[in-house]
Design a protein around this motif. Sequence first.
Motif, mmCIF file in Angstrom:
data_model
loop_
_atom_site.group_PDB
_atom_site.id
_atom_site.type_symbol
_atom_site.label_atom_id
_atom_site.label_comp_id
_atom_site.label_asym_id
_atom_site.label_seq_id
_atom_site.Cartn_x
_atom_site.Cartn_y
_atom_site.Cartn_z
ATOM 1 N N THR A 120 -45.953 -20.699 -44.127
ATOM 2 C CA THR A 120 -45.429 -19.283 -43.737
ATOM 3 C C THR A 120 -44.132 -19.029 -44.184
ATOM 4 O O THR A 120 -43.612 -17.891 -44.462
ATOM 5 N N MET A 121 -43.244 -20.005 -44.096
ATOM 6 C CA MET A 121 -41.811 -19.833 -44.665
ATOM 7 C C MET A 121 -41.853 -19.725 -46.159
ATOM 8 O O MET A 121 -41.285 -18.573 -46.592
ATOM 9 N N LEU A 122 -42.971 -20.137 -47.066
ATOM 10 C CA LEU A 122 -42.740 -19.673 -48.356
ATOM 11 C C LEU A 122 -43.562 -18.263 -48.649
ATOM 12 O O LEU A 122 -42.756 -17.590 -49.291
ATOM 13 N N LEU A 123 -44.472 -18.030 -47.693
ATOM 14 C CA LEU A 123 -44.913 -16.354 -47.952
ATOM 15 C C LEU A 123 -43.792 -15.367 -47.607
ATOM 16 O O LEU A 123 -43.634 -14.510 -48.086
ATOM 17 N N SER A 124 -43.009 -15.950 -46.364
ATOM 18 C CA SER A 124 -42.229 -15.034 -45.975
ATOM 19 C C SER A 124 -41.028 -14.800 -46.966
ATOM 20 O O SER A 124 -40.619 -13.421 -47.391
ATOM 21 N N GLU A 125 -40.473 -15.835 -47.620
ATOM 22 C CA GLU A 125 -39.548 -15.578 -48.589
ATOM 23 C C GLU A 125 -39.907 -14.863 -49.740
ATOM 24 O O GLU A 125 -39.431 -14.299 -50.657
ATOM 25 N N ALA A 126 -41.368 -14.976 -50.358
ATOM 26 C CA ALA A 126 -42.008 -14.323 -51.417
ATOM 27 C C ALA A 126 -42.042 -13.104 -50.956
ATOM 28 O O ALA A 126 -41.798 -11.809 -51.831
ATOM 29 N N VAL A 127 -42.506 -12.642 -49.864
ATOM 30 C CA VAL A 127 -42.624 -11.082 -49.496
ATOM 31 C C VAL A 127 -40.969 -10.426 -49.621
ATOM 32 O O VAL A 127 -41.163 -9.552 -50.143
ATOM 33 N N ARG A 128 -40.043 -11.320 -49.232
ATOM 34 C CA ARG A 128 -38.771 -10.642 -48.963
ATOM 35 C C ARG A 128 -38.119 -10.497 -50.254
ATOM 36 O O ARG A 128 -37.470 -9.560 -50.561
ATOM 37 N N GLY A 129 -38.341 -11.622 -51.073
ATOM 38 C CA GLY A 129 -37.808 -11.350 -52.480
ATOM 39 C C GLY A 129 -38.416 -10.305 -53.181
ATOM 40 O O GLY A 129 -37.961 -9.632 -53.819
ATOM 41 N N ALA A 130 -39.791 -10.089 -53.185
ATOM 42 C CA ALA A 130 -40.528 -9.147 -53.629
ATOM 43 C C ALA A 130 -39.984 -7.544 -53.224
ATOM 44 O O ALA A 130 -39.911 -6.586 -53.959
ATOM 45 N N LEU A 131 -39.924 -7.434 -52.020
ATOM 46 C CA LEU A 131 -39.408 -6.374 -51.355
ATOM 47 C C LEU A 131 -38.085 -5.840 -51.761
ATOM 48 O O LEU A 131 -37.676 -4.606 -52.501
ATOM 49 N N SER A 150 -29.409 -18.359 -49.546
ATOM 50 C CA SER A 150 -30.287 -16.973 -48.866
ATOM 51 C C SER A 150 -29.249 -16.422 -48.011
ATOM 52 O O SER A 150 -29.293 -15.054 -47.994
ATOM 53 N N SER A 151 -28.632 -17.180 -47.119
ATOM 54 C CA SER A 151 -27.485 -16.565 -46.130
ATOM 55 C C SER A 151 -26.579 -15.580 -46.963
ATOM 56 O O SER A 151 -25.971 -14.701 -46.264
ATOM 57 N N VAL A 152 -26.130 -16.302 -47.774
ATOM 58 C CA VAL A 152 -24.997 -15.404 -48.572
ATOM 59 C C VAL A 152 -25.678 -14.154 -49.358
ATOM 60 O O VAL A 152 -24.934 -13.117 -49.350
ATOM 61 N N ARG A 202 -32.648 -30.156 -48.409
ATOM 62 C CA ARG A 202 -33.241 -29.180 -49.267
ATOM 63 C C ARG A 202 -33.370 -27.655 -48.537
ATOM 64 O O ARG A 202 -33.211 -26.648 -49.085
ATOM 65 N N LEU A 203 -33.744 -27.934 -47.484
ATOM 66 C CA LEU A 203 -34.007 -26.734 -46.429
ATOM 67 C C LEU A 203 -32.532 -25.830 -46.138
ATOM 68 O O LEU A 203 -32.421 -24.790 -46.324
ATOM 69 N N TRP A 204 -31.614 -26.860 -45.932
ATOM 70 C CA TRP A 204 -30.163 -26.206 -45.701
ATOM 71 C C TRP A 204 -29.948 -25.450 -46.985
ATOM 72 O O TRP A 204 -29.188 -24.459 -46.660
ATOM 73 N N TYR A 212 -33.529 -15.223 -52.644
ATOM 74 C CA TYR A 212 -34.987 -15.732 -51.862
ATOM 75 C C TYR A 212 -35.620 -16.537 -52.808
ATOM 76 O O TYR A 212 -36.419 -17.557 -52.393
ATOM 77 N N GLY A 213 -35.570 -16.397 -54.049
ATOM 78 C CA GLY A 213 -36.006 -17.352 -54.963
ATOM 79 C C GLY A 213 -35.571 -18.729 -54.901
ATOM 80 O O GLY A 213 -36.520 -19.621 -55.035
ATOM 81 N N VAL A 214 -34.231 -18.829 -54.532
ATOM 82 C CA VAL A 214 -33.760 -20.066 -54.812
ATOM 83 C C VAL A 214 -34.321 -20.837 -53.244
ATOM 84 O O VAL A 214 -34.586 -22.103 -53.192
ATOM 85 N N SER A 215 -34.457 -20.182 -52.381
ATOM 86 C CA SER A 215 -34.648 -20.449 -51.111
ATOM 87 C C SER A 215 -36.382 -21.124 -51.180
ATOM 88 O O SER A 215 -36.720 -22.043 -50.683
ATOM 89 N N TYR A 216 -36.933 -20.202 -51.775
ATOM 90 C CA TYR A 216 -38.649 -20.565 -51.969
ATOM 91 C C TYR A 216 -38.661 -21.894 -52.662
ATOM 92 O O TYR A 216 -39.473 -22.656 -52.300
ATOM 93 N N ILE A 217 -38.087 -22.228 -53.841
ATOM 94 C CA ILE A 217 -37.854 -23.392 -54.661
ATOM 95 C C ILE A 217 -37.533 -24.413 -53.503
ATOM 96 O O ILE A 217 -38.218 -25.617 -53.782
ATOM 97 N N ALA A 218 -36.405 -24.557 -52.940
ATOM 98 C CA ALA A 218 -36.104 -25.431 -51.971
ATOM 99 C C ALA A 218 -36.972 -25.860 -50.868
ATOM 100 O O ALA A 218 -37.185 -27.107 -50.658
ATOM 101 N N ILE A 219 -37.657 -24.661 -50.298
ATOM 102 C CA ILE A 219 -38.792 -25.089 -49.315
ATOM 103 C C ILE A 219 -39.931 -25.686 -50.033
ATOM 104 O O ILE A 219 -40.534 -26.464 -49.234
ATOM 105 N N ARG A 220 -40.271 -25.322 -51.055
ATOM 106 C CA ARG A 220 -41.523 -25.753 -51.843
ATOM 107 C C ARG A 220 -41.112 -27.471 -52.079
ATOM 108 O O ARG A 220 -42.169 -28.251 -52.109
#
Length: 466
Positions: free
Chosen positions: A82-93, A22-24, A14-16, A191-199
Amino acid sequence: MTPRLTLINRDYTRLWFGQAVSSVGDAVFSTTLVLWVATVLAKDETWAPMAVSGVLMASSAAVLVIGPLAGVFVDRWDKRATMLLSEAVRGALVALLTVVSFLPTDALPAGVWLALVYATVLLLHAAGQFFSPARFAILADLVTGDADRARAAGIAQATGETAWIIGPPLAAPLLFTAGLQWALLFNAVSYGVSYIAIRAIGTGPPATGGDARGAARKPKGGLRREFTDGLRFFARSRFLVALLLLAVIGQFGIGALSTLNVFFTTDNLHAEAHLYGYVGMAMGIGGITGALCAGRVVQWFGARRSTWISLLVSGVLLVAYSRQSGFLAGVALLFVFTVPLTVLNTAMAPLLLAAAPPDYRGRVMAVFYPVTKLASMLSAVLSGWLAGSVLHGFTGSVGGLSFGPIDTIFAVSGLIVVLSGVYAWLSLPGTPTADEAAADTAGKDTVGTAAAPAHRPPHHERGSIE
């Protein structure tokens, strides 16, 4: 037979997956911004190169300024949160910049556009300084053992290389056919996809003995004290210091490629400039190959031995590359050179976590990554300065072999990497486990000066991962 749809274990998969998407998105985003600034915003302007370099400077500033302090908070906070918050912030930016990008380019002065781009890049990378150490720490709970951790680090390396093969070709069509905003939106969605995967991580029983969510830790003191405690812990760990020295020496030895390889391709390999893309492709494919082989290599030789062997082989191959004069031979050798170089990066990952107890993992990475990033930047500047001033016009010969400025720099860089491999072979101490490192920490006064840990034999069943 049911096909295997997991990599190592379900939570790691899931993390991968989230990080792959997100990397793409990051590769598309970075390439798009550089293209847009260079070909649209600053088109035909004399300050265009400086404007593009500002994008790179903004990302580097975040790493060097925010990175060292971020580790303190990562060690305090819940890693998954922390990972979830980081992805949310980056997605919002990125989403905010996407909204602004729907304005016509001439609706705002060029300086305002550049300020928006630089601020977004700076804040994105600042948030990334919290995400990366948290990911590093949480992987210690998701994956155990040197072989699996090296395998996971290899998968991450291969995924990153693949993202940079896929992303840039997508960026140009998106920018010039669909527009800047759609390329930016692609990254926001990633970033949204990464957020869901980390959740989804840790919704069932933990994959290992630890809690994959990464429990929050009660602060032991103020920010300054915890930061200095982390520095002291790193400084008195002979193993961590040795790894850092190897990484820094390696960056100084190899960093010249990033600055001078384009000139080496046209001058020494006698190739047209438009063929330079194949050089990057060869390195990308070599990186993927090395990353996929790294887990097996570490399983065979152990993380410590794989480190110094990779350094020795990489250094010898870089010296050999510096002597090439044909394009095909040079590209082939560069591919081979990238394989052990990637194995090196992957093999060092298990060693890092093996020496870092859970309470210090964030701060260990917050020291390690910015220092190696700074070494890479200094190497790029130094090699460019040497080629453009001190060694400009230099010619010489030894034993019938002729030397010019760039191939001389590459040859010396390769010798530096070889020497670092010899140093690793002779001086790299045995790998301490995280439990032993924690015991060392508990048994020493964090305020006073502590002696370096005693030499220990390597532990091949423990380790770390990127």
